[in-house]
Design a protein around this motif. Structure first.
Motif, PDB file in Angstrom:
ATOM      1  N   ALA A  39     -34.590  -5.443  21.294  1.00 25.04           N
ATOM      2  CA  ALA A  39     -34.346  -4.813  20.173  1.00 25.04           C
ATOM      3  C   ALA A  39     -35.295  -5.783  19.019  1.00 25.04           C
ATOM      4  CB  ALA A  39     -33.199  -4.466  19.482  1.00 25.04           C
ATOM      5  N   GLY A  40     -35.007  -6.990  18.944  1.00 26.11           N
ATOM      6  CA  GLY A  40     -35.633  -7.939  17.975  1.00 26.11           C
ATOM      7  C   GLY A  40     -37.134  -8.105  18.262  1.00 26.11           C
ATOM      8  N   LEU A  41     -37.421  -8.277  19.628  1.00 26.74           N
ATOM      9  CA  LEU A  41     -39.057  -8.261  19.850  1.00 26.74           C
ATOM     10  C   LEU A  41     -39.712  -6.815  19.308  1.00 26.74           C
ATOM     11  CD1 LEU A  41     -38.933  -9.750  23.157  1.00 26.74           C
ATOM     12  CD2 LEU A  41     -39.478 -10.741  21.078  1.00 26.74           C
ATOM     13  N   VAL A  42     -39.181  -5.746  19.678  1.00 31.81           N
ATOM     14  CA  VAL A  42     -39.812  -4.662  19.216  1.00 31.81           C
ATOM     15  C   VAL A  42     -39.976  -4.334  17.721  1.00 31.81           C
ATOM     16  CG1 VAL A  42     -39.881  -2.093  19.246  1.00 31.81           C
ATOM     17  CG2 VAL A  42     -39.589  -3.560  21.317  1.00 31.81           C
ATOM     18  N   SER A  43     -38.802  -4.934  17.276  1.00 33.67           N
ATOM     19  CA  SER A  43     -38.606  -4.671  15.355  1.00 33.67           C
ATOM     20  C   SER A  43     -39.740  -5.759  14.931  1.00 33.67           C
ATOM     21  CB  SER A  43     -37.411  -5.199  15.096  1.00 33.67           C
ATOM     22  OG  SER A  43     -36.264  -4.196  15.549  1.00 33.67           O
ATOM     23  N   ALA A  44     -39.951  -6.610  15.278  1.00 38.56           N
ATOM     24  CA  ALA A  44     -41.026  -7.774  14.960  1.00 38.56           C
ATOM     25  C   ALA A  44     -42.270  -7.326  15.034  1.00 38.56           C
ATOM     26  CB  ALA A  44     -40.571  -9.010  15.488  1.00 38.56           C
TER      27      ALA A  44
ATOM     28  N   VAL B 146     -35.969 -15.058  14.391  1.00 35.10           N
ATOM     29  CA  VAL B 146     -35.258 -15.901  14.443  1.00 35.10           C
ATOM     30  C   VAL B 146     -34.637 -15.831  15.974  1.00 35.10           C
ATOM     31  CG1 VAL B 146     -33.552 -17.338  13.814  1.00 35.10           C
ATOM     32  CG2 VAL B 146     -34.882 -16.074  12.037  1.00 35.10           C
ATOM     33  N   GLU B 147     -34.745 -16.842  16.720  1.00 34.01           N
ATOM     34  CA  GLU B 147     -34.237 -16.792  18.095  1.00 34.01           C
ATOM     35  C   GLU B 147     -33.628 -18.154  18.486  1.00 34.01           C
ATOM     36  OE1 GLU B 147     -32.315 -16.389  21.171  1.00 34.01           O
ATOM     37  OE2 GLU B 147     -33.151 -14.657  20.562  1.00 34.01           O
ATOM     38  N   ALA B 148     -32.206 -18.264  18.737  1.00 42.35           N
ATOM     39  CA  ALA B 148     -31.988 -19.668  19.001  1.00 42.35           C
ATOM     40  C   ALA B 148     -32.235 -20.059  20.476  1.00 42.35           C
ATOM     41  CB  ALA B 148     -30.211 -19.575  18.740  1.00 42.35           C
ATOM     42  N   ASN B 149     -31.968 -19.135  21.571  1.00 40.26           N
ATOM     43  CA  ASN B 149     -32.102 -19.663  22.641  1.00 40.26           C
ATOM     44  C   ASN B 149     -33.536 -19.293  23.362  1.00 40.26           C
ATOM     45  OD1 ASN B 149     -29.731 -20.819  23.073  1.00 40.26           O
ATOM     46  ND2 ASN B 149     -28.720 -18.818  22.887  1.00 40.26           N
ATOM     47  N   LYS B 150     -33.555 -18.413  24.460  1.00 42.13           N
ATOM     48  CA  LYS B 150     -34.873 -17.978  25.321  1.00 42.13           C
ATOM     49  C   LYS B 150     -35.322 -16.662  24.462  1.00 42.13           C
ATOM     50  CE  LYS B 150     -33.219 -20.280  29.450  1.00 42.13           C
ATOM     51  NZ  LYS B 150     -33.139 -20.149  30.985  1.00 42.13           N
ATOM     52  N   MET B 151     -36.526 -16.714  24.404  1.00 42.94           N
ATOM     53  CA  MET B 151     -37.091 -15.550  24.127  1.00 42.94           C
ATOM     54  C   MET B 151     -37.052 -14.485  25.252  1.00 42.94           C
ATOM     55  SD  MET B 151     -38.602 -15.545  21.067  1.00 42.94           S
ATOM     56  CE  MET B 151     -40.179 -14.535  21.078  1.00 42.94           C
ATOM     57  N   GLY B 152     -37.060 -13.118  24.882  1.00 37.50           N
ATOM     58  CA  GLY B 152     -36.900 -12.077  25.855  1.00 37.50           C
ATOM     59  C   GLY B 152     -35.493 -11.642  25.950  1.00 37.50           C
ATOM     60  N   GLY B 153     -34.550 -12.544  25.672  1.00 38.24           N
ATOM     61  CA  GLY B 153     -33.121 -12.055  25.621  1.00 38.24           C
ATOM     62  C   GLY B 153     -32.525 -11.967  27.058  1.00 38.24           C
ATOM     63  N   ASP B 154     -31.495 -11.299  26.887  1.00 42.57           N
ATOM     64  CA  ASP B 154     -30.752 -11.015  28.146  1.00 42.57           C
ATOM     65  C   ASP B 154     -31.444 -10.376  29.451  1.00 42.57           C
ATOM     66  OD1 ASP B 154     -28.513 -12.157  26.803  1.00 42.57           O
ATOM     67  OD2 ASP B 154     -27.744 -10.192  26.262  1.00 42.57           O
ATOM     68  N   CYS B 155     -32.216  -9.421  28.808  1.00 41.65           N
ATOM     69  CA  CYS B 155     -33.254  -8.763  30.168  1.00 41.65           C
ATOM     70  C   CYS B 155     -34.000  -9.486  30.829  1.00 41.65           C
ATOM     71  CB  CYS B 155     -33.633  -7.496  29.398  1.00 41.65           C
ATOM     72  SG  CYS B 155     -34.415  -6.455  30.466  1.00 41.65           S
ATOM     73  N   LEU B 156     -34.806 -10.488  30.151  1.00 42.31           N
ATOM     74  CA  LEU B 156     -35.863 -11.146  30.789  1.00 42.31           C
ATOM     75  C   LEU B 156     -34.987 -12.445  31.600  1.00 42.31           C
ATOM     76  CD1 LEU B 156     -38.736 -12.252  31.382  1.00 42.31           C
ATOM     77  CD2 LEU B 156     -38.421 -13.290  29.265  1.00 42.31           C
ATOM     78  N   ASN B 157     -33.974 -12.983  30.902  1.00 45.82           N
ATOM     79  CA  ASN B 157     -33.685 -14.149  31.363  1.00 45.82           C
ATOM     80  C   ASN B 157     -32.256 -14.109  32.196  1.00 45.82           C
ATOM     81  OD1 ASN B 157     -35.237 -16.078  30.114  1.00 45.82           O
ATOM     82  ND2 ASN B 157     -34.571 -14.843  28.372  1.00 45.82           N
TER      83      ASN B 157
ATOM     84  N   VAL C  81     -42.024 -17.002  14.200  1.00 43.62           N
ATOM     85  CA  VAL C  81     -41.099 -17.213  15.157  1.00 43.62           C
ATOM     86  C   VAL C  81     -40.477 -18.634  14.883  1.00 43.62           C
ATOM     87  CG1 VAL C  81     -40.160 -17.397  17.488  1.00 43.62           C
ATOM     88  CG2 VAL C  81     -42.119 -15.889  16.951  1.00 43.62           C
ATOM     89  N   LEU C  82     -39.145 -18.392  14.493  1.00 38.43           N
ATOM     90  CA  LEU C  82     -38.426 -19.755  14.331  1.00 38.43           C
ATOM     91  C   LEU C  82     -36.983 -19.672  15.300  1.00 38.43           C
ATOM     92  CD1 LEU C  82     -37.995 -19.590  10.194  1.00 38.43           C
ATOM     93  CD2 LEU C  82     -39.716 -20.815  11.555  1.00 38.43           C
ATOM     94  N   GLN C  83     -37.394 -21.078  15.857  1.00 38.93           N
ATOM     95  CA  GLN C  83     -36.167 -21.098  17.192  1.00 38.93           C
ATOM     96  C   GLN C  83     -34.851 -21.845  16.308  1.00 38.93           C
ATOM     97  OE1 GLN C  83     -38.446 -21.818  20.867  1.00 38.93           O
ATOM     98  NE2 GLN C  83     -37.111 -20.319  20.591  1.00 38.93           N
ATOM     99  N   GLY C  84     -33.781 -21.183  16.350  1.00 34.32           N
ATOM    100  CA  GLY C  84     -32.733 -21.461  15.611  1.00 34.32           C
ATOM    101  C   GLY C  84     -31.777 -20.426  15.534  1.00 34.32           C
ATOM    102  N   TYR C  85     -30.561 -20.627  14.611  1.00 35.39           N
ATOM    103  CA  TYR C  85     -29.498 -19.857  14.333  1.00 35.39           C
ATOM    104  C   TYR C  85     -29.627 -19.108  13.056  1.00 35.39           C
ATOM    105  CZ  TYR C  85     -27.165 -21.188  18.737  1.00 35.39           C
ATOM    106  OH  TYR C  85     -26.940 -21.406  20.109  1.00 35.39           O
TER     107      TYR C  85
ATOM    108  N   GLU D 158     -29.997 -17.898   6.139  1.00 33.75           N
ATOM    109  CA  GLU D 158     -30.176 -19.270   6.302  1.00 33.75           C
ATOM    110  C   GLU D 158     -30.390 -19.522   7.739  1.00 33.75           C
ATOM    111  OE1 GLU D 158     -27.718 -22.852   4.253  1.00 33.75           O
ATOM    112  OE2 GLU D 158     -26.577 -21.995   5.831  1.00 33.75           O
ATOM    113  N   ILE D 159     -31.209 -20.528   8.321  1.00 37.24           N
ATOM    114  CA  ILE D 159     -31.692 -20.553   9.536  1.00 37.24           C
ATOM    115  C   ILE D 159     -31.618 -22.130   9.943  1.00 37.24           C
ATOM    116  CG2 ILE D 159     -33.391 -20.515  11.201  1.00 37.24           C
ATOM    117  CD1 ILE D 159     -34.776 -18.693   9.165  1.00 37.24           C
ATOM    118  N   GLN D 160     -30.305 -22.272  10.836  1.00 40.41           N
ATOM    119  CA  GLN D 160     -30.103 -23.807  11.328  1.00 40.41           C
ATOM    120  C   GLN D 160     -31.014 -23.855  12.571  1.00 40.41           C
ATOM    121  OE1 GLN D 160     -28.244 -26.131  10.127  1.00 40.41           O
ATOM    122  NE2 GLN D 160     -27.718 -24.795   8.426  1.00 40.41           N
TER     123      GLN D 160
END
Length: 720
Positions: free
Chosen positions: A246-251, A264-275, A341-345, A355-357
């Motif tokens: 959902a996030g990838l398509v929205s962006a 903003v993604e804290a872990n792996k791009m692609g989310g649950d489906c890919l990983n 793309v910012l890697q964080g929470y 706010e992005i940590q």
């Protein structure tokens, strides 16, 4: 009895009205002829006259009798604009409310009992926006008021709300007709009411709903955003939290329309489906299927052989597949598309600020006109005593953990009989593990028809799964001689406890939306099992949207992408045009062998919802390609409207069922029936012919027998 008495009384009054031809007094000619007499009565007995007018008007409105327009003109002629407006406004509203109450008393319970499921969404809409719906209907005289009284009586709208909204909504139309009544002497027919001035008034009435909607929306926004300071300018057009489907398509959509967007993604791009989900599980399923085919090579004229393989290499192949697909969802790709793309929470601080940590330890605050929350879901872990003591895997952790093993765990316990559980259980069993699958319900794949569950259970057992349905996991413990053996205690269908020893335990009992840690609770955004949104995917704040697993109601990658389009477009262009998310045709598949795929209604759902249907069925054991492939197990089952070829739902069980379903998804989405599928050329020999033959079965069942009998006589005659 009370309802019958009330209906009988109403019927008697209406019958008397027409029997004694009382409607002759409610014509324009009669009114014009009586205008002087009415004025005389008003001057001689003003109180009695107004009371009579009031009572008759209330009765006519309450009983939905014709003539309300004529009476409005009469009151305008006798009392003038101001007094006439007050009289008609109250009389019409009281009459309408009485009709509303009668409909509610007589019909609502029975209608809601019979059609409650179908009316659920409508009832919820009325509870939330009923006053606005009613107000817009009252503003436009095109809608028959008696019909509005009847239909609204069947809804949960409060009587008090109905009364005051009706009085306000009918006021503009009442004003126009009462004003026309003041000019009664100049009217030759009712069409005379539609003068240029009055035509303009009615045109304005048509615009009122739009104006009212804007006003209501503005009031709501003002109330919702009270206490927050909206930025004078924004850093971004859109901020998306979550880098799954959902996030990838929205962006992607935001970047495609040249909006400035941050993902903003804290872990792996692609989310649950890919990983952790779709991709690794399908790679596992393929390896397991090849191993099974090797065992049964004799079915294809070959020598069957027990496959020799390295489990470590199987797991490595899964990670290689993930790595091959990973560039499609990578930071580099989305950066090249124009997405920051910012890697964080990401955590929402106020309706416009995130706010992005960052993962490097720093933090950053950004403002945006709109925000999309696409945080996804995580595996649900049941509260089973001792579970942490023995250790467990989930669909998120098993891929990394099992990749460390040299050999497949000899004994595996798998909790859950849904799609994820069934796919994993069959695959690990085919790769040589002794798999015990525990499902507390009496059958697996509860969302499907019972016959599908039976077929799935047989397929699992055929693959070597020890399937225990009706068993409930009670606790876990360490037991055995050295108190080091991992054990699961279950309660069987007879209520007795049994011990199951295992080496690895996998929890696959479902997934739950990620709802905490994103600032939703601090802003008062309502969450239940998912983030609560309206049909436009808006949360409490119209500029904050949710999409994907975190929004529900489905947890599929393809529905997450589907929702993302609506969320992104509404977020960027909603002030001009918003789109309601469409869930009318949602397909899904479970990739056990044979596959199970469905779109629309199942037989079970149709019966539960009291929806009439016919069933057409075609067995794959009759299909040439399936026979050649040795994959004859399964069927195509189509539900249609009785007597018509309109498709209500399709279930396919068989090899490549998920692929075969696409034709029906297309047909349902665009209103194509089985006749169109039957008339489409399908390549021979392919599995897709099953769809055509299923349509042919429907055609046979609905052949015009009488016409064919006459055609047979015609051919007999032609032969001489």
């Amino acid at each position: 009895m009370k309802k019958l008495v009330l209906l009988g009384t109403i019927a008697a009054v209406i019958a008397a009205f027409f029997t004694f031809d009382l409607n002759q007094y409610l014509t324009l000619d009669s009114l014009k002829n009586s205008q002087e007499q009415l004025a005389l009565w008003q001057s001689q007995s003003p109180v009695i006259t107004v009371a009579v007018f009031f009572v008759i008007y209330v009765a006519a409105t309450a009983l939905s009798l014709p003539g309300a327009t004529i009476m409005t003109l009469a009151i305008g002629a006798v009392y003038g604009l101001a007094e006439g407006l007050i009289l008609v406004s109250f009389a019409s509203t009281i009459g309408a409310t009485l009709a509303f109450l009668v409909a509610r008393f007589v019909l609502r319970d029975s209608v809601q009992a019979r059609f409650g499921d179908r009316l659920k969404a409508f009832n919820q809409g009325v509870e939330q926006e009923g006053a606005f719906y009613l107000f817009t209907l009252r503003l436009v005289p095109v809608f028959p008021f008696f019909l509005i009284n009847l239909l609204m009586g069947l809804t949960p709208i409060k009587t008090r709300t109905y009364y005051w909204v009706s009085q306000l909504g009918m006021l503009p139309g009442t004003l126009i007709y009462v004003n026309a009544g003041t000019q009664l002497g100049q009217l030759d027919s009712l069409s005379g009411i539609v003068s240029p001035e009055i035509l303009l008034s009615f045109a304005l009435l048509g615009v009122f709903p739009l104006i009212a909607k804007k006003i209501v929306a503005a009031v709501k926004k003002r109330r919702v955003y009270k206490g927050f300071q909206k930025p004078a300018k924004f850093d971004r057009n859109l901020i998306v939290i979550g880098g799954g489907a959902a996030g990838l398509v929205s962006a992607y959509i935001a970047a495609a329309v040249k909006a400035k967007v941050t993902l903003v993604e804290a872990n792996k791009m692609g989310g649950d489906c890919l990983n952790y989900g779709c991709v690794p599980s399908k790679a596992l399923i393929k390896s397991a299927k090849v191993a099974e085919q090797m065992r049964h090579g004799d079915q294809y004229g070959l020598e069957g052989a027990e496959p020799q393989f390295s489990f470590k290499k199987v797991m490595q192949r899964i990670h290689d597949v993930i790595a091959a697909i990973e560039p499609h969802d990578s930071v580099e790709r989305y950066t090249s598309l124009g997405v920051e793309v910012l890697q964080g929470y990401g955590k929402i601080i106020d309706p416009w600020t995130v706010e992005i940590q960052l993962n490097d330890g720093s933090s950053q605050r950004l403002t945006a006109r709109s925000i999309v929350v696409a945080a996804g879901a995580k595996p649900f872990v049941p509260e089973i005593p001792g579970l942490d003591q023995v250790g467990y895997l989930t669909s998120d952790t098993l891929w990394e953990e099992l990749a460390k093993e040299d050999d497949i765990p000899p004994r595996m316990v798998l909790l859950g009989g849904g799609p994820i559980g069934c796919e994993l259980a069959q695959s690990f069993a085919r790769l040589g593990s002794n798999v015990i699958q525990v499902e507390r319900n009496d059958r697996v794949m509860m969302r499907e028809d019972p016959e599908v569950s039976v077929l799935a259970a047989n397929a699992l057992r055929k693959s070597g799964v020890d399937l225990l349905t009706g068993y409930e996991a009670i606790r876990c413990q360490l037991g055995g001689e050295n108190q080091s053996e991992k054990q699961l205690i279950v309660k069987n269908p007879d209520g007795e406890e049994e011990i199951i020893a295992f080496d690895r335990l996998i929890c696959a009992v479902g997934r739950t939306a990620r709802l905490t840690g994103y600032g939703l609770e601090n802003l008062g955004i309502q969450t239940e099992r998912t983030v609560v949104t309206n049909e436009y995917l808006e949360t409490l704040y119209p500029n904050i949207y949710a999409a994907g697993d975190v929004a529900g109601p489905f947890q599929f990658t393809h529905t997450a992408a589907h929702q993302a389009w609506y969320a992104a477009v509404n977020a960027l262009f909603g002030e001009w045009k918003s789109f309601k998310a469409d869930y009318s045709v949602i397909p899904w598949a479970t990739f056990i062998d044979p596959e199970v795929a469905r779109v629309g209604l199942s037989e079970t759902e149709a019966r539960e919802k009291n929806i009439p249907f016919e069933v057409t069925r075609y067995g794959l054991d009759d299909l040439d390609r399936a026979i050649a492939d040795g994959s004859t197990e399964g069927f195509v089952k189509v539900l249609t409207v009785p007597g018509k070829d309109k498709i209500l739902g399709v279930t396919i069980v068989g090899t490549h069922a998920g692929d075969l379903l696409a034709e029906y998804v297309l047909a349902m989405k665009h209103g194509l029936g089985l006749s169109k599928i039957l008339g489409t050329i399908h390549t021979y020999p392919t599995l897709a012919e099953a769809n055509k033959f299923a349509a042919g079965e429907w055609k046979k069942a609905h052949a015009p027998e009488k016409l064919l009998a006459w055609v047979e006589k015609y051919h007999r005659w032609k032969r001489g």
